[in-house]
Design a protein around this motif. Sequence first.
Motif, short mmCIF file in Angstrom:
data_model
loop_
_atom_site.label_atom_id
_atom_site.label_comp_id
_atom_site.label_asym_id
_atom_site.label_seq_id
_atom_site.Cartn_x
_atom_site.Cartn_y
_atom_site.Cartn_z
N GLU A 1 45.85 26.55 39.31
CA GLU A 1 44.58 26.63 40.03
C GLU A 1 44.76 26.33 41.51
O GLU A 1 44.22 27.04 42.37
CB GLU A 1 43.57 25.64 39.42
CG GLU A 1 43.08 26.01 38.06
CD GLU A 1 42.20 27.26 38.08
OE1 GLU A 1 41.51 27.50 39.09
OE2 GLU A 1 42.22 28.00 37.10
N ILE A 2 45.52 25.28 41.83
CA ILE A 2 45.75 24.93 43.23
C ILE A 2 46.48 26.06 43.95
O ILE A 2 46.15 26.44 45.08
CB ILE A 2 46.55 23.62 43.33
CG1 ILE A 2 45.75 22.46 42.73
CG2 ILE A 2 46.91 23.32 44.79
CD1 ILE A 2 46.53 21.16 42.65
N MET A 3 47.46 26.62 43.28
CA MET A 3 48.23 27.70 43.88
C MET A 3 47.39 28.95 44.07
O MET A 3 47.54 29.68 45.06
CB MET A 3 49.44 28.00 42.98
CG MET A 3 50.53 28.77 43.67
SD MET A 3 51.97 28.89 42.60
CE MET A 3 52.98 30.00 43.58
N GLY A 4 46.48 29.22 43.12
CA GLY A 4 45.60 30.37 43.26
C GLY A 4 44.66 30.23 44.45
O GLY A 4 44.45 31.20 45.20
N ILE A 5 44.11 29.04 44.64
CA ILE A 5 43.23 28.80 45.79
C ILE A 5 44.00 28.94 47.09
O ILE A 5 43.54 29.57 48.06
CB ILE A 5 42.58 27.41 45.68
CG1 ILE A 5 41.64 27.36 44.46
CG2 ILE A 5 41.81 27.07 46.95
CD1 ILE A 5 41.11 25.98 44.16
N ALA A 6 45.21 28.36 47.13
CA ALA A 6 46.02 28.45 48.34
C ALA A 6 46.43 29.90 48.64
O ALA A 6 46.45 30.32 49.80
CB ALA A 6 47.27 27.58 48.20
N SER A 7 46.72 30.67 47.59
CA SER A 7 47.07 32.08 47.79
C SER A 7 45.89 32.86 48.37
O SER A 7 46.07 33.70 49.26
CB SER A 7 47.51 32.70 46.45
OG SER A 7 48.65 32.06 45.94
N PHE A 8 44.70 32.57 47.88
CA PHE A 8 43.51 33.22 48.42
C PHE A 8 43.32 32.86 49.90
O PHE A 8 42.99 33.72 50.73
CB PHE A 8 42.28 32.79 47.61
CG PHE A 8 40.98 33.30 48.15
CD1 PHE A 8 40.63 34.64 48.01
CD2 PHE A 8 40.10 32.46 48.80
CE1 PHE A 8 39.44 35.12 48.51
CE2 PHE A 8 38.90 32.92 49.31
CZ PHE A 8 38.57 34.26 49.16
N LEU A 9 43.56 31.60 50.25
CA LEU A 9 43.43 31.17 51.65
C LEU A 9 44.49 31.84 52.53
O LEU A 9 44.23 32.17 53.70
CB LEU A 9 43.55 29.66 51.75
CG LEU A 9 42.42 28.85 51.09
CD1 LEU A 9 42.72 27.35 51.17
CD2 LEU A 9 41.08 29.16 51.74
N LEU A 10 45.68 32.07 51.97
CA LEU A 10 46.72 32.77 52.72
C LEU A 10 46.34 34.22 52.96
O LEU A 10 46.64 34.80 54.01
CB LEU A 10 48.05 32.69 51.98
CG LEU A 10 48.78 31.35 52.00
CD1 LEU A 10 49.97 31.38 51.05
CD2 LEU A 10 49.25 31.01 53.41
N ILE A 11 45.68 34.83 51.97
CA ILE A 11 45.28 36.23 52.11
C ILE A 11 44.25 36.40 53.22
O ILE A 11 44.32 37.33 54.02
CB ILE A 11 44.74 36.77 50.77
CG1 ILE A 11 45.85 36.79 49.71
CG2 ILE A 11 44.18 38.18 50.94
CD1 ILE A 11 45.36 37.10 48.32
N ILE A 12 43.28 35.48 53.27
CA ILE A 12 42.19 35.62 54.24
C ILE A 12 42.51 34.92 55.56
O ILE A 12 41.69 34.92 56.47
CB ILE A 12 40.88 35.06 53.69
CG1 ILE A 12 40.96 33.53 53.50
CG2 ILE A 12 40.50 35.75 52.38
CD1 ILE A 12 39.65 32.88 53.13
#
Length: 317
Positions: free
Chosen positions: A71-82
């Motif tokens: 979950e933490i990695m998914g949120i961080a990946s989304f922040l990296l995308i945007i």
Amino acid sequence: MFWSDFHFDGLTLAYLAIGLAMVLLAVWNGHETLRGHRHWLRFVCTVVLFCAGYGFTIFSGGLKTLLLGWEIMGIASFLLIIFHRDFKNTGGPTLGGPTLGIPAKAFFIYRLGDVGLLLAMWASHHLGRESAAMVSLLLLVTASMQASQLPISSWLPQTIENSATASAILLATLTVQMGTFLLLRSYPFWEHQLFIRVLIGLLGLSAAAMAAGFARVQSSVKRRIAYVSIANTGLIFIEVAAGFKSLALIHIAGNAFLSAYRLLVPPALVAEDGEERFHLNKKTWEDRLPKKLKYTIYMFYTKEWGLYARLSKYLRP
């Protein structure tokens, strides 16, 4: 005890080494790109969050700890995308207009994969040994979505194309390979289930074959790199299904460093290298096909067999 949920073995060590190398490359590139920019601190904080999720995931000794890191990695990946949505200069990409829906689609696929992981946890706790096949199938679905395998494989090229190089390195080399990590971590659970092993192999084979064709017709360097990464991940799926875990780890490391290298070098050099290989291999198997069939195959691969169009139909921003 909380610490009993952590586990360290050869798999953890391999992913730790790969992750450390990729993070250092991403931070180095981000520092070169964002030097003196106000977004630098935000990028560093996002990478720290990403590393925390990555660490929880690879050190996990059970599904609960793995889900926390996931979950933490998914949120961080989304922040990296945007991250570069508001970052505009001559050297950095910009997100705007229709591309704003791409992060939302990627985030939805992450969350859809989480549903499979949650259902696997529920089934393993409440259904006992009778749920072995179901749990294995749910883990495979989650791994396939995270690894951008078929049928939901078109989100990664769109994401990589519209992300900065520093973010693309982490997404293409670490985030995607978490799907393979899930299969390797759960290998003792499904290794004696022939149906699951055959299914993993077939998914990997279909993804490798189709992604290799997609990569050959791409005009964007980043999309080509993304499809090559998908094809290699498909081959890794086959190696995992066959039980070649050491070979799979070597392949994961090689694919990560190759993807990072191709993202870091200037696009012109990658394009020239591809053109040189094209001229050296003028005659290919496609040249022996009838013109109509060759053009039909080319159009299908150019349109990516409609995979992204179907995904966009159900995941409207």
